[in-house]
Design an enzyme around this catalytic site. Structure first.
Site, PDB file in Angstrom:
ATOM      1  N   SER A 170     -72.689  13.173  71.639  1.00  0.00           N
ATOM      2  CA  SER A 170     -72.216  12.479  70.444  1.00  0.00           C
ATOM      3  C   SER A 170     -71.119  11.519  70.850  1.00  0.00           C
ATOM      4  O   SER A 170     -70.440  11.720  71.871  1.00  0.00           O
ATOM      5  CB  SER A 170     -71.671  13.483  69.423  1.00  0.00           C
ATOM      6  OG  SER A 170     -70.978  12.836  68.369  1.00  0.00           O
ATOM      7  N   TYR A 183     -66.120  20.729  67.209  1.00  0.00           N
ATOM      8  CA  TYR A 183     -67.343  19.966  67.451  1.00  0.00           C
ATOM      9  C   TYR A 183     -67.129  18.948  68.572  1.00  0.00           C
ATOM     10  O   TYR A 183     -67.948  18.839  69.500  1.00  0.00           O
ATOM     11  CB  TYR A 183     -67.773  19.262  66.169  1.00  0.00           C
ATOM     12  CG  TYR A 183     -68.988  18.376  66.328  1.00  0.00           C
ATOM     13  CD1 TYR A 183     -70.263  18.925  66.384  1.00  0.00           C
ATOM     14  CD2 TYR A 183     -68.849  16.988  66.407  1.00  0.00           C
ATOM     15  CE1 TYR A 183     -71.386  18.111  66.534  1.00  0.00           C
ATOM     16  CE2 TYR A 183     -69.958  16.179  66.549  1.00  0.00           C
ATOM     17  CZ  TYR A 183     -71.219  16.735  66.609  1.00  0.00           C
ATOM     18  OH  TYR A 183     -72.321  15.932  66.754  1.00  0.00           O
TER      19      TYR A 183
END
Length: 278
Positions: A170, A183
């Site tokens: 990501s 995350y």
């Protein structure tokens, strides 16, 4: 790909079909985790359209079975899919190494080989740093990091030289997002793990790369699109000023799996509309 973004609605996703074709991929076999919905389902459908047989796996077995049936039905009616692949649904808990091995065995039993493995499954928890619980950090590392490692291990045991693994990192691996500390940490680990896997699995002729999406139109980012303030802030941070589509993530992933990328390994490709540069 043609960009059909609506100039009157710059937040609109461009979901036009990617027309890139890699004929050498027809007849090969892929495993995709987290394939019941979102980007995983888009990856599965896109690969099968190009003749790749796919074992799609998800922790939600019923939803995975429904997705596989839906994709197979659509392929039978798709005039663009000359010789489509077949999708088989399977269940997997990516936090369990044994489940990955069982998934690999299922692919071998069904199709006789494994050429591609896409570690797509992931979770997206929210908590401010002071509120991150031991349970949350353990869960996100188990799914987002160990799930990638266990998948790569299973793939490497059964892939022949020339195989390719793609992990989902990501842009959060290199950017800090308030409330996403756990995350972001997990995705930074995925980016580094991808490099480690590429170095070691290169000895077996297996390439390992990662895709690093930004704001993509999936359930994971639905909260952004449903909040006008959050959406405006998100679009301000994207030079292309719109949300991306799963199809636009699939294009670079398809390249990484193809022979066109046979000398590309150990990299994370950002698919983020340029947001990491802002």
């Amino acid at each position: 790909m043609t960009d059909n973004a609506d100039t009157q609605n710059p937040g609109r996703t461009d979901a036009t079909q990617m027309l890139a074709l890699y004929p050498e991929m027809a007849g090969k076999v892929a495993v995709v985790t987290g394939a019941a919905r979102g980007m995983g389902a888009a990856f599965t459908a896109g690969l099968a359209t190009r003749g790749v047989n796919v074992v799609g796996a998800d922790i939600n077995a019923d939803q995975m079975a429904a997705t596989a049936e839906e994709i197979n039905t659509a392929l039978a009616q798709n005039s663009l899919a000359d010789r489509p692949g077949r999708v088989v649904g399977s269940s997997v808990d990516v936090t369990k190494a044994a489940d990955h091995e069982a998934l690999a065995q299922a692919a071998l039993k069904e199709f006789g080989r494994i050429d591609f493995w896409i570690n797509n499954a992931g979770i997206f928890p929210f908590a401010l740093v002071e509120d991150i619980s031991p349970e949350q950090i353990s869960a996100v590392l188990d799914v987002n990091v160990e799930g990638v490692l266990f998948g790569a291990q299973a793939a490497a045991r059964h892939m022949a030289p020339g195989g390719a693994i793609v992990n989902m990192s990501s842009v959060s691996a290199v950017r800090n997002r308030r409330g996403r500390g756990a995350y972001c940490t997990s995705k930074a680990a995925v980016a580094h793990l991808t490099q480690s896997l590429a170095v070691e699995l290169g000895d077996k002729g297996i390439r390992v790369n990662a895709i690093a999406p930004g704001y993509i139109d999936t359930e994971m980012t639905r909260w952004v699109q449903d909040d006008p303030v959050a959406l405006a802030n998100a679009l301000d941070a994207v030079p292309l000023h719109r949300i991306g589509s799963p199809e636009e993530v699939f294009g670079p992933m398809l390249f990484l799996l193809s022979d066109s990328a046979r000398y590309v390994t150990g990299h994370s490709i950002a698919v983020d509309g340029g947001s990491r540069h802002v």
